[in-house]
Design a protein around this motif. Structure first.
Motif, PDB file in Angstrom:
ATOM      1  N   SER A   1      -2.249  -3.864   6.964  1.00 38.09           N
ATOM      2  CA  SER A   1      -1.996  -4.832   7.360  1.00 38.09           C
ATOM      3  C   SER A   1      -0.821  -5.215   5.629  1.00 38.09           C
ATOM      4  O   SER A   1      -1.175  -4.608   4.846  1.00 38.09           O
ATOM      5  CB  SER A   1      -1.326  -5.889   7.672  1.00 38.09           C
ATOM      6  OG  SER A   1      -2.838  -6.668   7.239  1.00 38.09           O
TER       7      SER A   1
ATOM      8  N   PHE B   1      -2.305  -3.988   1.529  1.00 40.94           N
ATOM      9  CA  PHE B   1      -0.547  -2.845   0.901  1.00 40.94           C
ATOM     10  C   PHE B   1      -0.681  -3.741  -0.075  1.00 40.94           C
ATOM     11  O   PHE B   1      -0.808  -3.551  -1.130  1.00 40.94           O
ATOM     12  CB  PHE B   1       0.059  -1.772   1.694  1.00 40.94           C
ATOM     13  CG  PHE B   1       0.083  -1.279   1.346  1.00 40.94           C
ATOM     14  CD1 PHE B   1      -0.905   0.265   1.491  1.00 40.94           C
ATOM     15  CD2 PHE B   1       1.327  -1.181   0.419  1.00 40.94           C
ATOM     16  CE1 PHE B   1       0.047   1.271   0.169  1.00 40.94           C
ATOM     17  CE2 PHE B   1       2.166   0.119  -0.444  1.00 40.94           C
ATOM     18  CZ  PHE B   1       0.528   1.450  -0.148  1.00 40.94           C
TER      19      PHE B   1
ATOM     20  N   TYR C   1      -2.973   5.812   8.523  1.00 36.22           N
ATOM     21  CA  TYR C   1      -3.761   5.403   7.369  1.00 36.22           C
ATOM     22  C   TYR C   1      -3.631   6.068   6.633  1.00 36.22           C
ATOM     23  O   TYR C   1      -3.755   6.367   5.312  1.00 36.22           O
ATOM     24  CB  TYR C   1      -5.686   5.584   8.576  1.00 36.22           C
ATOM     25  CG  TYR C   1      -6.435   5.201   7.126  1.00 36.22           C
ATOM     26  CD1 TYR C   1      -6.660   4.303   6.538  1.00 36.22           C
ATOM     27  CD2 TYR C   1      -6.802   6.670   7.137  1.00 36.22           C
ATOM     28  CE1 TYR C   1      -7.419   4.713   5.830  1.00 36.22           C
ATOM     29  CE2 TYR C   1      -8.442   6.347   5.703  1.00 36.22           C
ATOM     30  CZ  TYR C   1      -8.208   5.277   5.309  1.00 36.22           C
ATOM     31  OH  TYR C   1      -9.064   5.286   4.383  1.00 36.22           O
TER      32      TYR C   1
ATOM     33  N   LYS D   1      -1.027   5.982   4.578  1.00 36.59           N
ATOM     34  CA  LYS D   1      -1.211   4.813   3.696  1.00 36.59           C
ATOM     35  C   LYS D   1      -2.231   5.193   1.865  1.00 36.59           C
ATOM     36  O   LYS D   1      -1.963   4.712   1.094  1.00 36.59           O
ATOM     37  CB  LYS D   1      -1.467   3.777   4.172  1.00 36.59           C
ATOM     38  CG  LYS D   1      -0.244   3.008   4.779  1.00 36.59           C
ATOM     39  CD  LYS D   1      -0.849   1.809   5.198  1.00 36.59           C
ATOM     40  CE  LYS D   1      -1.953   2.316   7.412  1.00 36.59           C
ATOM     41  NZ  LYS D   1      -1.978   0.968   7.504  1.00 36.59           N
TER      42      LYS D   1
ATOM     43  N   ALA E   1       2.922   0.065   6.228  1.00 31.95           N
ATOM     44  CA  ALA E   1       2.011  -0.521   7.038  1.00 31.95           C
ATOM     45  C   ALA E   1       1.908  -1.434   7.900  1.00 31.95           C
ATOM     46  O   ALA E   1       1.212  -2.097   8.387  1.00 31.95           O
ATOM     47  CB  ALA E   1       0.854  -1.384   5.800  1.00 31.95           C
TER      48      ALA E   1
ATOM     49  N   THR F   1       0.466  -1.690  11.376  1.00 32.86           N
ATOM     50  CA  THR F   1      -0.112  -2.451  12.001  1.00 32.86           C
ATOM     51  C   THR F   1       0.914  -3.806  13.298  1.00 32.86           C
ATOM     52  O   THR F   1       0.135  -4.401  14.441  1.00 32.86           O
ATOM     53  CB  THR F   1      -0.539  -3.856  11.050  1.00 32.86           C
ATOM     54  OG1 THR F   1      -1.180  -3.737   9.847  1.00 32.86           O
ATOM     55  CG2 THR F   1      -0.578  -5.339  11.535  1.00 32.86           C
TER      56      THR F   1
END
Length: 596
Positions: free
Chosen positions: A57, A61, A185, A188, A410, A414
């Motif tokens: 989340s 990050f 994912y 990120k 992120a 989340t």
């Protein structure tokens, strides 16, 4: 093309990709099972990527790098705890929880304890935890957009995230966001790994610390400004100074007096809202009160704002809180069986361990290149501000755009998981559980935290999330561990533990909020009370269950056998099929044939 344009282009691309993938996946969602548990057909690798995308989340990050910048070694417990919590989840919870056949945490409470009242209480805490975790995601989105566009109100980023998440979840629920989160994912990971490799290469290519002209992190000195810097203090702060420093202050008050040419000796100094501070290159960096003021204490554990109580309390909250987070647990209901759920958790451990290497490195680089964030306390902006400091020009703009896009991913991933978990509970426990109920619940699950994020001033993202972990560890962790592994737990004991542990954490949260507006009177341990609240919750469950053995559910042994029996024996009975499934699914369930 300026940094703002590059970064906004990256954010827009992430938003467009998220919407497109979610829209394509939502066309496959046409039943209540699709919206709640994606028909329980998500395989372990995709589910692991989706869980990791959901779990990483704003706190991961942005917050981890910011805390490493500010607190140093003390902050390493965050990435360790975020990851290690999944080890306990894999060993004790994942497979039995999936085999229980539940589709939400409140449904598990009813199935295991045989109490509809316990189900309603669990639903209340799922909503509390979801909103408490959602608010910092939206605040982080506002911080990101404000960092890119200083003239934009902080609510703009929150509104964009809320809109994209609402559309995806409204259209397809769990079925839609599974593919989105798995994609996010890897996005990120790239958005934080690629810039880190480039910036580390530039750092060593320029001669390391000597080339940067800054104080080395191993030197027992305060950090120093690498260049002349102008800092605007947006909220009043108290700064700690270890070496005398001369600066210029304009537009506000410093130590209660009007600005001008200011000399600060060693000690603490107050800076009013709206004050502009000018420091020259090589000046020692004042830091917000409570943070390590020199690099020696920054490298030493349990220093600065950290103490043994806070450190151990944080460890307890992170290690045990993971297994109580509703938006994490709901993803294990999407696995085909218990074996797949355990394999999913193992993959998650590897994916998270890989990711958390990079925020730590960025936090250390930030202490060298953007120490001005230590003056304002806005260290969560370190990941966004660092690229332009190390690589001014086009390369820095592109790296900044990549990190901004990753940060926005992120918030989206989340927030999507949190909205699904809250909407699922609202639709099944408050409404009738139909698709239209889920969609109306989605609107509530998005609108409520957006309103709270808009009304409350932004706080440290990771500390806010830390209280979410403390609440989860003090409510659902005792219920899950004892409900799965202890035969004598009763609904009275579970309710007593949940009310005591959760009530104490919520009281600490309210005290922190009120204290922030009325002079900061709350004790420091209120920021992380898990070391008290978690044992209190476990004791309450044990004592009250022992005192109410007459309330043991009649089918406790059958439910426990179902949770612990190997999958191949076929004892799994999916409660979502019994309640929401099509006629053929219910017939198959009645005949004892579980769809794999």
């Amino acid at each position: 093309m300026e940094l703002n344009a590059w970064a906004m282009a990256g954010i827009l691309l992430v938003g467009l990709a998220t919407f497109s993938i979610g829209f394509r996946s939502s066309r496959l969602a046409n039943t209540t099972q699709d919206f709640l548990v994606a028909r329980r057909t998500v395989r372990s690798r995709r589910n692991a990527a989706a869980i990791s995308g959901e779990y990483l989340s704003a706190a991961s990050f942005l917050g981890v790098a910011g805390l490493v910048l500010k607190d140093g070694a003390d902050a390493l417990w965050y990435p360790i705890g975020f990851t290690a919590g999944y080890l306990l989840l894999m060993l004790f919870v994942a497979a039995p929880l999936r085999r229980s056949g539940a589709y939400t945490l409140p449904d598990f409470c009813e199935a295991r304890l045989g109490s509809t009242g316990m189900r309603k209480l669990a639903a209340v805490f799922v909503i509390f935890i979801g909103i408490l975790y959602l608010v910092p995601q939206l605040q982080g989105a506002g911080l990101t957009v404000h960092q890119i566009l200083p003239d934009a109100p902080v609510w703009v980023g929150a509104a964009v995230v809320s809109g994209v998440v609402f559309v995806n979840v409204f259209g397809g629920g769990m079925r839609a966001i599974t593919v989105v989160q798995a994609f996010q994912y890897w996005l990120k990971l790239f958005a934080i790994a690629a810039p880190t490799f480039v910036m580390v290469a530039l750092f060593f290519g320029d001669g390391g610390v000597r080339g940067a002209g800054v104080t080395g992190l191993t030197e027992p000195l305060p950090p120093r400004f690498p260049t002349d810097v102008v800092i605007t203090v947006e909220t009043p702060v108290v700064l700690t100074v270890t070496e005398p420093v001369t600066l210029t202050a304009t537009g506000g008050r410093v130590d209660g007096a009007l600005g001008g040419r200011v000399y600060w000796g060693a000690g603490q100094h107050t800076v009013g809202e709206g004050t502009e501070l000018r420091f020259t290159a090589g000046s020692p960096v004042p830091v917000v009160r409570g943070a390590p003021s020199d690099n020696e204490s920054w490298l030493r554990p349990v220093s600065g704002s950290g103490d043994l109580f806070t450190t151990y309390s944080l460890i307890v909250a992170l290690f045990l809180g993971t297994m109580g987070l509703p938006h994490v647990l709901v993803r294990f209901y999407t696995n085909p069986d218990g074996r797949a759920a355990r394999r999913t958790t193992l993959h998650v451990l590897m994916l998270l361990g890989l990711f958390y290497l990079f925020p730590i490195m960025l936090g250390a680089l930030s202490r060298l290149y953007v120490p001005e964030l230590l003056v304002t306390g806005r260290t969560d902006a370190a990941v966004l501000a660092l690229p332009m400091k190390i690589a001014p020009g086009l390369l820095g703009q592109i790296l900044g755009a990549v990190t901004s896009a990753g940060a926005f991913a992120a918030f989206l991933s989340t927030s999507s998981g949190l909205v699904v978990s809250v909407a699922g509970v609202l639709s099944t426990d408050v409404f009738k559980g139909k698709i239209r109920d889920f969609r109306f619940a989605t609107f509530i699950a998005v609108a409520a935290p957006f309103t709270i994020a808009w009304l409350l001033r932004p706080t440290d993202i990771t500390l806010s999330v830390g209280l979410s972990f403390a609440l989860a560890a003090s409510t659902f962790c005792p219920l899950l561990l004892l409900g799965i592994w202890w035969r004598k737990i009763t609904w009275v004991g579970a309710a007593a533990g949940m009310l005591l542990g959760g009530g104490l954490v919520l009281a600490a949260l309210i005290a922190n909020i009120v204290s922030g507006y009325t002079g900061g009177w709350a004790p420091a341990f209120f920021q992380q009370p898990a070391l008290v609240t978690v044992p209190a919750a476990f004791l309450a469950v044990l004592i009250m269950s022992k005192a109410t053995q007459s309330q043991l559910p009649l089918d406790a042994n059958r439910i426990r056998m179902r949770m612990h029996a190997p999958d191949r024996l076929g004892f799994i009975r999916d409660r979502d099929i019994a309640r929401f499934g099509a006629a053929e699914d219910r017939a198959r369930l009645a005949n004892g044939r579980h769809r794999r």
